[in-house]
Design an enzyme around this catalytic site. Structure first.
Site, PDB file in Angstrom:
ATOM      1  N   GLY A   8     114.835  78.943  81.876  1.00 51.78           N
ATOM      2  CA  GLY A   8     114.928  78.154  80.642  1.00 51.78           C
ATOM      3  C   GLY A   8     116.123  78.573  79.806  1.00 51.78           C
ATOM      4  CE1 TYR A 141     104.367  76.662  73.393  1.00 55.45           C
ATOM      5  CE2 TYR A 141     103.310  77.227  71.322  1.00 55.45           C
ATOM      6  CZ  TYR A 141     104.377  77.346  72.199  1.00 55.45           C
ATOM      7  OH  TYR A 141     105.440  78.151  71.868  1.00 55.45           O
TER       8      TYR A 141
HETATM    9  N1  SER Z   1     107.833  76.771  67.663  1.00 51.20           N
HETATM   10  C1  SER Z   1     106.686  76.629  68.511  1.00 51.20           C
HETATM   11  C2  SER Z   1     106.073  75.289  68.376  1.00 51.20           C
HETATM   12  O1  SER Z   1     106.074  74.758  67.295  1.00 51.20           O
HETATM   13  C3  SER Z   1     105.664  77.660  68.151  1.00 51.20           C
HETATM   14  O2  SER Z   1     105.712  78.665  69.060  1.00 51.20           O
HETATM   15  O3  SER Z   1     105.563  74.784  69.315  1.00 51.20           O
END
Ligand code: SER
Length: 320
Positions: A8, A141
Protein backbone atom coordinates in the site's frame (compact mmCIF):
# COMPACT_ATOMS: atom_id res chain seq x y z
CA UNK A 1 15.32 -2.11 9.83
CA UNK A 2 17.73 -2.46 6.92
CA UNK A 3 15.65 -3.59 3.95
CA UNK A 4 11.98 -2.75 4.10
CA UNK A 5 9.01 -3.99 2.08
CA UNK A 6 5.98 -1.68 2.10
CA UNK A 7 2.51 -2.70 0.91
CA UNK A 8 0.00 0.00 0.00
CA UNK A 9 2.98 2.29 -0.61
CA UNK A 10 1.00 4.70 -2.76
CA UNK A 11 -1.77 5.16 -0.19
CA UNK A 12 -2.20 7.97 2.32
CA UNK A 13 0.48 6.82 4.77
CA UNK A 14 2.68 4.92 2.32
CA UNK A 15 3.21 7.84 -0.06
CA UNK A 16 5.06 9.74 2.65
CA UNK A 17 6.42 6.87 4.75
CA UNK A 18 8.21 5.38 1.74
CA UNK A 19 10.01 8.67 1.05
CA UNK A 20 10.95 9.13 4.70
CA UNK A 21 12.32 5.58 5.00
CA UNK A 22 14.28 6.02 1.75
CA UNK A 23 15.91 9.11 3.26
CA UNK A 24 16.72 7.28 6.50
CA UNK A 25 17.71 3.83 5.22
CA UNK A 26 18.71 4.41 1.57
CA UNK A 27 16.47 4.50 -1.52
CA UNK A 28 17.41 0.99 -2.70
CA UNK A 29 16.58 -0.51 0.69
CA UNK A 30 12.90 0.46 0.65
CA UNK A 31 10.79 -1.64 -1.71
CA UNK A 32 7.48 0.06 -2.46
CA UNK A 33 4.58 -2.08 -3.64
CA UNK A 34 1.00 -1.30 -4.58
CA UNK A 35 -1.77 -2.73 -6.70
CA UNK A 36 -1.19 -0.04 -9.36
CA UNK A 37 1.66 2.29 -10.18
CA UNK A 38 1.16 6.04 -10.48
CA UNK A 39 3.47 8.86 -11.54
CA UNK A 40 4.38 10.01 -8.01
CA UNK A 41 7.87 10.46 -6.60
CA UNK A 42 7.13 7.50 -4.29
CA UNK A 43 6.68 5.19 -7.26
CA UNK A 44 9.89 6.32 -8.99
CA UNK A 45 12.41 7.17 -6.26
CA UNK A 46 13.44 3.56 -5.59
CA UNK A 47 12.42 -0.06 -6.20
CA UNK A 48 8.72 -0.53 -7.00
CA UNK A 49 6.75 -3.73 -7.62
CA UNK A 50 3.10 -4.29 -8.46
CA UNK A 51 1.53 -6.35 -5.66
CA UNK A 52 -2.04 -7.33 -4.87
CA UNK A 53 -1.77 -8.21 -1.16
CA UNK A 54 -4.28 -11.04 -1.52
CA UNK A 55 -1.67 -12.80 -3.72
CA UNK A 56 0.34 -14.64 -1.06
CA UNK A 57 2.74 -16.25 -3.51
CA UNK A 58 3.78 -13.00 -5.14
CA UNK A 59 4.22 -11.28 -1.78
CA UNK A 60 6.56 -14.06 -0.67
CA UNK A 61 8.49 -13.89 -3.96
CA UNK A 62 9.05 -10.15 -3.65
CA UNK A 63 10.14 -10.45 0.01
CA UNK A 64 12.64 -13.16 -0.93
CA UNK A 65 13.88 -11.43 -4.08
CA UNK A 66 14.83 -8.31 -2.12
CA UNK A 67 15.83 -10.19 1.07
CA UNK A 68 13.81 -7.85 3.26
CA UNK A 69 14.17 -7.83 7.04
CA UNK A 70 11.13 -5.60 7.71
CA UNK A 71 7.57 -5.60 6.38
CA UNK A 72 5.27 -2.61 6.73
CA UNK A 73 1.81 -3.72 5.76
CA UNK A 74 -0.30 -0.67 4.95
CA UNK A 75 -2.68 -1.88 2.22
CA UNK A 76 -6.26 -1.76 3.53
CA UNK A 77 -9.72 -0.35 2.93
CA UNK A 78 -10.74 2.51 5.26
CA UNK A 79 -13.88 2.68 7.39
CA UNK A 80 -16.52 4.30 5.14
CA UNK A 81 -15.56 2.29 2.04
CA UNK A 82 -15.49 -0.92 4.10
CA UNK A 83 -19.12 -0.27 5.14
CA UNK A 84 -20.11 -0.11 1.47
CA UNK A 85 -18.23 -3.32 0.56
CA UNK A 86 -17.98 -5.33 3.80
CA UNK A 87 -17.15 -8.73 2.30
CA UNK A 88 -14.51 -7.26 0.02
CA UNK A 89 -13.13 -5.36 3.03
CA UNK A 90 -12.88 -8.55 5.09
CA UNK A 91 -11.12 -10.37 2.26
CA UNK A 92 -8.69 -7.55 1.54
CA UNK A 93 -8.00 -6.40 5.11
CA UNK A 94 -7.75 -9.83 6.72
CA UNK A 95 -6.47 -11.76 3.68
CA UNK A 96 -3.75 -9.19 3.06
CA UNK A 97 -2.77 -9.17 6.72
CA UNK A 98 -2.39 -12.91 7.12
CA UNK A 99 -0.36 -13.08 3.90
CA UNK A 100 1.92 -10.33 5.19
CA UNK A 101 2.30 -12.03 8.59
CA UNK A 102 3.06 -15.38 6.94
CA UNK A 103 5.66 -13.69 4.74
CA UNK A 104 7.23 -12.07 7.81
CA UNK A 105 7.32 -15.44 9.57
CA UNK A 106 8.97 -17.17 6.60
CA UNK A 107 11.65 -14.52 5.93
CA UNK A 108 12.07 -13.68 9.66
CA UNK A 109 11.16 -10.03 9.19
CA UNK A 110 10.15 -7.43 11.75
CA UNK A 111 6.53 -6.41 11.15
CA UNK A 112 4.42 -3.25 11.35
CA UNK A 113 0.77 -2.71 10.54
CA UNK A 114 -1.47 0.19 11.56
CA UNK A 115 -4.54 -0.30 13.70
CA UNK A 116 -6.95 2.56 14.34
CA UNK A 117 -9.26 4.39 16.71
CA UNK A 118 -11.81 2.47 14.62
CA UNK A 119 -10.93 -0.63 16.65
CA UNK A 120 -13.03 0.87 19.47
CA UNK A 121 -16.81 0.84 19.63
CA UNK A 122 -19.82 2.41 21.34
CA UNK A 123 -19.26 0.51 24.61
CA UNK A 124 -15.63 1.71 24.87
CA UNK A 125 -15.06 4.52 27.44
CA UNK A 126 -15.19 7.66 25.27
CA UNK A 127 -12.84 9.98 27.17
CA UNK A 128 -9.22 9.19 28.05
CA UNK A 129 -9.86 5.83 26.37
CA UNK A 130 -7.33 3.50 28.05
CA UNK A 131 -4.80 1.33 26.23
CA UNK A 132 -6.49 -1.82 27.50
CA UNK A 133 -10.27 -1.54 27.46
CA UNK A 134 -13.51 -2.80 25.92
CA UNK A 135 -13.20 -3.24 22.14
CA UNK A 136 -16.53 -4.07 20.50
CA UNK A 137 -16.48 -2.11 17.21
CA UNK A 138 -19.65 -1.90 15.12
CA UNK A 139 -18.01 -1.36 11.72
CA UNK A 140 -16.42 -3.91 9.38
CA UNK A 141 -13.24 -1.81 9.46
CA UNK A 142 -13.19 -1.97 13.26
CA UNK A 143 -13.84 -5.71 13.27
CA UNK A 144 -10.87 -6.09 10.90
CA UNK A 145 -8.67 -3.90 13.10
CA UNK A 146 -9.43 -5.76 16.33
CA UNK A 147 -9.00 -9.13 14.62
CA UNK A 148 -5.80 -7.81 13.06
CA UNK A 149 -4.39 -6.69 16.42
CA UNK A 150 -5.10 -10.12 17.90
CA UNK A 151 -3.63 -11.89 14.89
CA UNK A 152 -0.44 -9.84 15.01
CA UNK A 153 -0.08 -10.55 18.75
CA UNK A 154 -0.70 -14.24 18.00
CA UNK A 155 2.17 -14.27 15.49
CA UNK A 156 4.42 -12.72 18.14
CA UNK A 157 3.54 -15.22 20.87
CA UNK A 158 3.19 -18.30 18.68
CA UNK A 159 5.98 -17.81 16.13
CA UNK A 160 8.18 -15.08 17.64
CA UNK A 161 7.53 -12.61 14.80
CA UNK A 162 8.48 -9.13 16.05
CA UNK A 163 5.09 -7.54 15.33
CA UNK A 164 4.31 -3.94 16.35
CA UNK A 165 1.39 -1.61 15.68
CA UNK A 166 -0.19 1.78 16.35
CA UNK A 167 -3.84 2.68 16.81
CA UNK A 168 -3.76 5.73 14.58
CA UNK A 169 -6.28 8.52 14.84
CA UNK A 170 -7.37 10.45 11.75
CA UNK A 171 -4.20 11.35 9.85
CA UNK A 172 -3.96 14.74 8.20
CA UNK A 173 -1.58 15.53 5.35
CA UNK A 174 -1.22 17.66 2.24
CA UNK A 175 0.46 14.96 0.11
CA UNK A 176 -1.87 12.02 -0.63
CA UNK A 177 -5.59 12.11 0.06
CA UNK A 178 -7.10 9.45 2.32
CA UNK A 179 -9.55 7.22 0.49
CA UNK A 180 -12.92 6.58 2.07
CA UNK A 181 -12.32 7.19 5.77
CA UNK A 182 -14.59 8.80 8.36
CA UNK A 183 -11.96 11.29 9.52
CA UNK A 184 -11.34 12.50 5.93
CA UNK A 185 -13.35 15.66 6.62
CA UNK A 186 -10.41 16.99 8.62
CA UNK A 187 -8.26 16.78 5.47
CA UNK A 188 -10.89 17.99 2.97
CA UNK A 189 -11.60 21.04 5.09
CA UNK A 190 -8.09 22.38 4.43
CA UNK A 191 -8.31 21.87 0.67
CA UNK A 192 -11.66 23.67 0.56
CA UNK A 193 -10.45 26.39 2.92
CA UNK A 194 -7.49 27.20 0.70
CA UNK A 195 -9.53 27.05 -2.53
CA UNK A 196 -12.93 28.44 -1.51
CA UNK A 197 -12.70 29.76 2.08
CA UNK A 198 -15.65 27.59 3.09
CA UNK A 199 -16.45 23.94 3.81
CA UNK A 200 -19.61 21.85 4.12
CA UNK A 201 -18.95 19.18 6.74
CA UNK A 202 -20.46 15.69 6.64
CA UNK A 203 -19.55 15.26 10.33
CA UNK A 204 -21.74 17.16 12.77
CA UNK A 205 -20.57 19.84 15.20
CA UNK A 206 -19.84 18.48 18.66
CA UNK A 207 -18.40 15.21 17.28
CA UNK A 208 -14.90 14.83 18.68
CA UNK A 209 -12.31 12.48 17.20
CA UNK A 210 -8.56 12.02 17.68
CA UNK A 211 -6.27 13.33 14.97
CA UNK A 212 -2.57 13.60 14.15
CA UNK A 213 -0.45 15.45 11.60
CA UNK A 214 1.35 13.10 9.21
CA UNK A 215 4.95 14.07 10.17
CA UNK A 216 4.19 12.99 13.76
CA UNK A 217 2.63 9.72 12.53
CA UNK A 218 5.72 8.91 10.44
CA UNK A 219 8.05 9.63 13.37
CA UNK A 220 5.90 7.43 15.60
CA UNK A 221 6.23 4.49 13.17
CA UNK A 222 10.02 4.81 13.01
CA UNK A 223 10.37 5.30 16.78
CA UNK A 224 8.19 2.29 17.55
CA UNK A 225 10.06 0.06 15.10
CA UNK A 226 13.44 1.18 16.45
CA UNK A 227 12.35 0.78 20.09
CA UNK A 228 14.06 -1.76 22.33
CA UNK A 229 11.93 -4.88 22.14
CA UNK A 230 12.48 -5.69 25.81
CA UNK A 231 10.76 -2.41 26.84
CA UNK A 232 7.52 -3.24 25.03
CA UNK A 233 4.78 -4.56 27.29
CA UNK A 234 2.19 -4.05 24.55
CA UNK A 235 2.66 -4.68 20.84
CA UNK A 236 -0.57 -4.63 18.85
CA UNK A 237 -1.43 -1.93 19.06
CA UNK A 238 -0.54 1.29 20.92
CA UNK A 239 -2.97 4.17 21.38
CA UNK A 240 -1.41 7.31 19.86
CA UNK A 241 -3.07 10.70 19.50
CA UNK A 242 -1.84 14.28 19.11
CA UNK A 243 -5.12 16.21 19.36
CA UNK A 244 -8.87 15.89 19.52
CA UNK A 245 -11.31 18.38 17.99
CA UNK A 246 -14.78 18.70 16.53
CA UNK A 247 -15.57 20.46 13.22
CA UNK A 248 -16.22 23.79 15.00
CA UNK A 249 -12.77 23.77 16.61
CA UNK A 250 -10.86 22.96 13.44
CA UNK A 251 -12.90 25.62 11.62
CA UNK A 252 -11.99 28.17 14.31
CA UNK A 253 -8.33 27.26 13.96
CA UNK A 254 -8.50 27.69 10.16
CA UNK A 255 -10.27 31.06 10.57
CA UNK A 256 -7.22 32.33 12.49
CA UNK A 257 -5.16 31.95 9.31
CA UNK A 258 -7.88 32.44 6.65
CA UNK A 259 -10.06 35.26 7.96
CA UNK A 260 -13.70 34.88 6.96
CA UNK A 261 -13.49 31.09 6.62
CA UNK A 262 -16.97 29.58 7.04
CA UNK A 263 -18.19 26.09 7.89
CA UNK A 264 -21.68 24.72 7.41
CA UNK A 265 -23.15 21.23 7.74
CA UNK A 266 -24.76 18.54 5.65
CA UNK A 267 -24.39 15.50 7.86
CA UNK A 268 -23.88 12.09 6.27
CA UNK A 269 -25.76 9.66 8.58
CA UNK A 270 -23.46 6.71 7.86
CA UNK A 271 -20.17 8.44 8.56
CA UNK A 272 -21.75 10.27 11.51
CA UNK A 273 -22.79 6.90 12.97
CA UNK A 274 -19.24 5.61 12.56
CA UNK A 275 -17.74 8.74 14.14
CA UNK A 276 -20.11 8.53 17.11
CA UNK A 277 -19.07 4.93 17.75
CA UNK A 278 -15.41 6.01 18.18
CA UNK A 279 -13.78 7.63 21.22
CA UNK A 280 -13.61 11.39 21.81
CA UNK A 281 -9.97 11.15 22.83
CA UNK A 282 -7.71 8.24 23.57
CA UNK A 283 -4.98 8.01 26.19
CA UNK A 284 -1.45 7.57 24.78
CA UNK A 285 0.31 6.94 28.12
CA UNK A 286 1.43 3.37 27.32
CA UNK A 287 3.09 4.54 24.08
CA UNK A 288 4.83 7.37 25.95
CA UNK A 289 6.07 5.09 28.70
CA UNK A 290 7.08 2.04 26.68
CA UNK A 291 8.84 3.65 23.70
CA UNK A 292 8.78 7.42 24.19
CA UNK A 293 5.93 8.47 21.89
CA UNK A 294 5.85 12.23 21.35
CA UNK A 295 4.40 14.67 18.85
CA UNK A 296 5.30 18.15 17.60
CA UNK A 297 2.05 19.42 16.11
CA UNK A 298 -1.01 20.65 17.99
CA UNK A 299 -4.09 21.89 16.12
CA UNK A 300 -2.94 25.47 15.38
CA UNK A 301 0.57 24.47 14.40
CA UNK A 302 -0.78 21.82 12.04
CA UNK A 303 -3.35 24.25 10.59
CA UNK A 304 -0.68 26.83 9.86
CA UNK A 305 1.55 24.28 8.11
CA UNK A 306 -1.30 22.65 6.13
CA UNK A 307 -2.46 26.03 4.80
CA UNK A 308 1.08 27.03 3.87
CA UNK A 309 1.83 23.74 2.11
CA UNK A 310 -1.51 23.55 0.27
CA UNK A 311 -1.23 27.18 -0.83
CA UNK A 312 2.18 26.36 -2.30
CA UNK A 313 0.80 23.15 -3.83
CA UNK A 314 -1.94 25.00 -5.65
CA UNK A 315 0.32 28.05 -6.20
CA UNK A 316 -2.40 30.26 -4.84
CA UNK A 317 -2.03 33.73 -3.40
CA UNK A 318 -1.31 33.71 0.30
CA UNK A 319 -4.61 33.60 2.21
CA UNK A 320 -5.65 36.48 4.47
N1 SER B 1 -8.88 7.50 9.25
C1 SER B 1 -9.50 6.22 9.41
C2 SER B 1 -10.90 6.23 8.92
O1 SER B 1 -11.56 7.22 9.07
C3 SER B 1 -9.51 5.83 10.85
O2 SER B 1 -8.52 4.93 11.07
O3 SER B 1 -11.35 5.25 8.42
Amino acid sequence: MKRILITGALGQIGSELTLKLRELYGADNVIATDIKKNDSETAFSGPFEILDVTDAKRMMEIAKKYQVDTIMHLAALLSATAEVKPVFAWNLNMGGLINALETAREVKAQFFTPSSIGAFGPSTPKDHTPQDTIMRPTTMYGVNKVAGELLADYYYHKFGVDTRGLRFPGLISYVALPGGGTTDYAVEIFYEAVKHRSYTSYIDKGTYMDMMYMPDALNAIVDLMEADSSKLIHRNSFNVSAMSFDPEEIAASIAKFIPGFKIDYQVDPERQRIAESWPNYIDSTAAKEEWGFKFDYDLDRMTQDMIKKLTEKFQLKKPG
